[in-house]
Design an enzyme around this catalytic site. Structure first.
Site, PDB file in Angstrom:
ATOM      1  N   CYS A 126      69.657  57.952  25.699  1.00 55.65           N
ATOM      2  CA  CYS A 126      70.614  58.394  26.713  1.00 55.65           C
ATOM      3  C   CYS A 126      71.598  57.265  26.951  1.00 55.65           C
ATOM      4  CB  CYS A 126      69.885  58.754  28.007  1.00 55.65           C
ATOM      5  SG  CYS A 126      70.961  59.354  29.339  1.00 55.65           S
ATOM      6  N   TYR A 155      72.861  61.348  38.327  1.00 59.00           N
ATOM      7  CA  TYR A 155      72.162  62.632  38.294  1.00 59.00           C
ATOM      8  C   TYR A 155      71.285  62.837  39.526  1.00 59.00           C
ATOM      9  CZ  TYR A 155      73.656  63.395  33.493  1.00 59.00           C
ATOM     10  OH  TYR A 155      74.415  63.590  32.369  1.00 59.00           O
ATOM     11  N   ASN A 163      70.320  66.973  24.719  1.00 58.42           N
ATOM     12  CA  ASN A 163      69.766  67.249  26.052  1.00 58.42           C
ATOM     13  C   ASN A 163      69.000  68.565  26.086  1.00 58.42           C
ATOM     14  OD1 ASN A 163      70.549  65.027  27.681  1.00 58.42           O
ATOM     15  ND2 ASN A 163      72.665  65.754  27.652  1.00 58.42           N
TER      16      ASN A 163
END
Length: 428
Positions: A164, A241, A144
């Site tokens: 991901c 997120y 990340n």
């Protein structure tokens, strides 16, 4: 087939090893090398990895080394899962932005920018060394912030695809709720890394998202920690997120009143390393599920298998835009379903995006370009005008980020970021 894992001393590596062992017919490994500068952790993780392979009857050879060049030599693919600065740096990323009333998080906002600045130069150095030794090798990036790191790799001409676990996590969740095999679930997953929505969920060619929301909307909302009314309004399921954007101030209040996620993970890691040191342990412990990164191993096996086996199947990855989203630059990196084969990942066509999605995607893409500009200062031989140019680049990225955007916040966060990351910034 030889694979190398950079960051192989991570406490998460046994999850990856378990996936390689279980899915050996999909990805037949002859050799796996774990690479990490932390020799003590590497020894513990490497020994457990061998025991996992042995228990599951995998014939592949596992070795480990602190020598990057030796480890990557001859590798057909190199997986990146590193964390520059460790959990201590992550703790800083998650705390000092809160002092300005901004989200403290390791992949977005000011903390995410700090991580990008620490990470991009190191990843590019690793990738260049891979290219010198194995020009045909693929780089699979799980490090990340994946979107920015993958964009840096592609910008420099490396054979890279970003990965991901958000999409595969949703696929498994939906499959369980629908009581179908995960392979039957196809997602219309759209956006950027850690900024995505599921606009449709198809089973046997039919979009079952409306039924999924009607029957399980409350459970999904609870899982995402977002209001059910938001999911109904969108008619889509946002990545968790997106909570940093949709409920920013509420999240800041929560984060101020609880330990950082880095502190929690550090405590889990200490327990895991103790477990890994037990010579009788020959499987991933249940505690590892609290470490994060669920299903990463299965996604990594599928992607690596497709790149090396030229399967031309569809996977959700981070790849170059190349006109897929016409409102973004071609060199932007997007997270969408793509055809994966020996030439890389080619995004599938996407139906037009509503302004709600397109606007935020475009905004964050602009920030990511500025973040990459800042991360490249002083790396790969690029000269800078020194601290003034570096500070200006950091400030520009922070000012452009939709979670910051205010002049006073951007000014203060710039100084905080530099102060907490000086040792990683060549220009500082």
């Amino acid at each position: 087939m030889k694979l190398a894992v950079v960051g192989g001393g991570s406490t998460y590596t046994p999850e990856l090893i378990d996936g390689f062992a279980r899915l050996r017919d999909q990805l037949p490994l002859a050799e796996l090398v774990l690479i990490d500068p932390d020799t003590e952790r590497l020894e513990l993780v490497g020994a457990l990895a061998r025991r996992i392979f042995a228990k599951q009857g995998h014939p592949g050879r596992i070795s480990w080394t602190g020598d990057l060049d030796a480890g990557i030599d001859g590798a057909h693919a190199v997986l990146l899962q590193l964390r520059i600065g460790g959990q201590a740096a992550r703790h800083q990323d998650e705390t000092w932005p809160l002092e300005c009333g901004c989200v403290g998080q390791e992949t977005t906002g000011a903390g995410g920018l700090a991580k990008a600045l620490r990470t991009v130069p190191v990843v590019l150095d690793i990738a260049e060394r891979v290219r010198r030794r194995n020009p045909a090798a693929w780089i699979v990036d799980f490090t990340n912030p994946v979107g920015i790191v993958t964009r840096a790799l592609l910008h420099h001409g490396h054979r890279a695809v970003g990965l991901c676990n958000v999409a595969i996590g949703f696929q498994r969740t939906f499959a369980a709720l629908l009581d179908v095999d995960p392979g039957q679930v196809e997602l219309e997953h759209i956006g950027l890394n850690h900024l995505t929505w599921e606009r449709s969920v198809r089973v046997a060619g039919q979009d079952v998202l409306p039924e999924l929301l009607a029957a399980h909307g409350d459970a999904l909302a609870d899982r995402l920690r977002m209001p059910r009314t938001l999911l109904d309004h969108l008619g889509a399921i946002p990545s968790y997120y997106l909570r940093y954007y949709y409920q920013h101030d509420a999240v800041v209040r929560e984060l101020r009143d609880q330990p950082s996620r880095a502190a929690e993970v550090a405590a889990i890691e200490r327990q895991l390393l103790t477990l890994y040191g037990d010579p009788a342990l020959d499987e991933k412990p249940e505690l590892l599920s609290r470490r994060g990164g669920a299903y990463y191993s299965e996604a990594a096996v599928a992607l690596t298998s497709s790149l090396l086996g030229d399967t031309r199947d569809t996977q959700i990855v981070n790849a170059r835009n190349n006109g897929t989203l016409p409102f973004l630059p071609d060199d932007a990196v997007i997270e969408v379903p793509a055809t994966v084969d020996a030439t890389g990942a080619t995004p599938l066509p996407v139906r037009p995006l509503e302004p709600h999605y397109a606007g935020l995607i475009a905004h964050v893409t602009a920030y990511e370009q500025l973040a990459l500009d800042a991360a490249l200062l002083g790396s790969n031989g690029r000269k800078t005008g020194g601290r003034a140019e570096g500070r200006r680049a950091v400030f520009s990225a922070l000012l452009a980020h939709p979670l910051i955007g205010q002049l006073d916040h951007a000014e203060r966060l710039t100084d905080e970021l530099i102060a907490h990351n000086r040792e990683h910034l060549t220009w500082a």
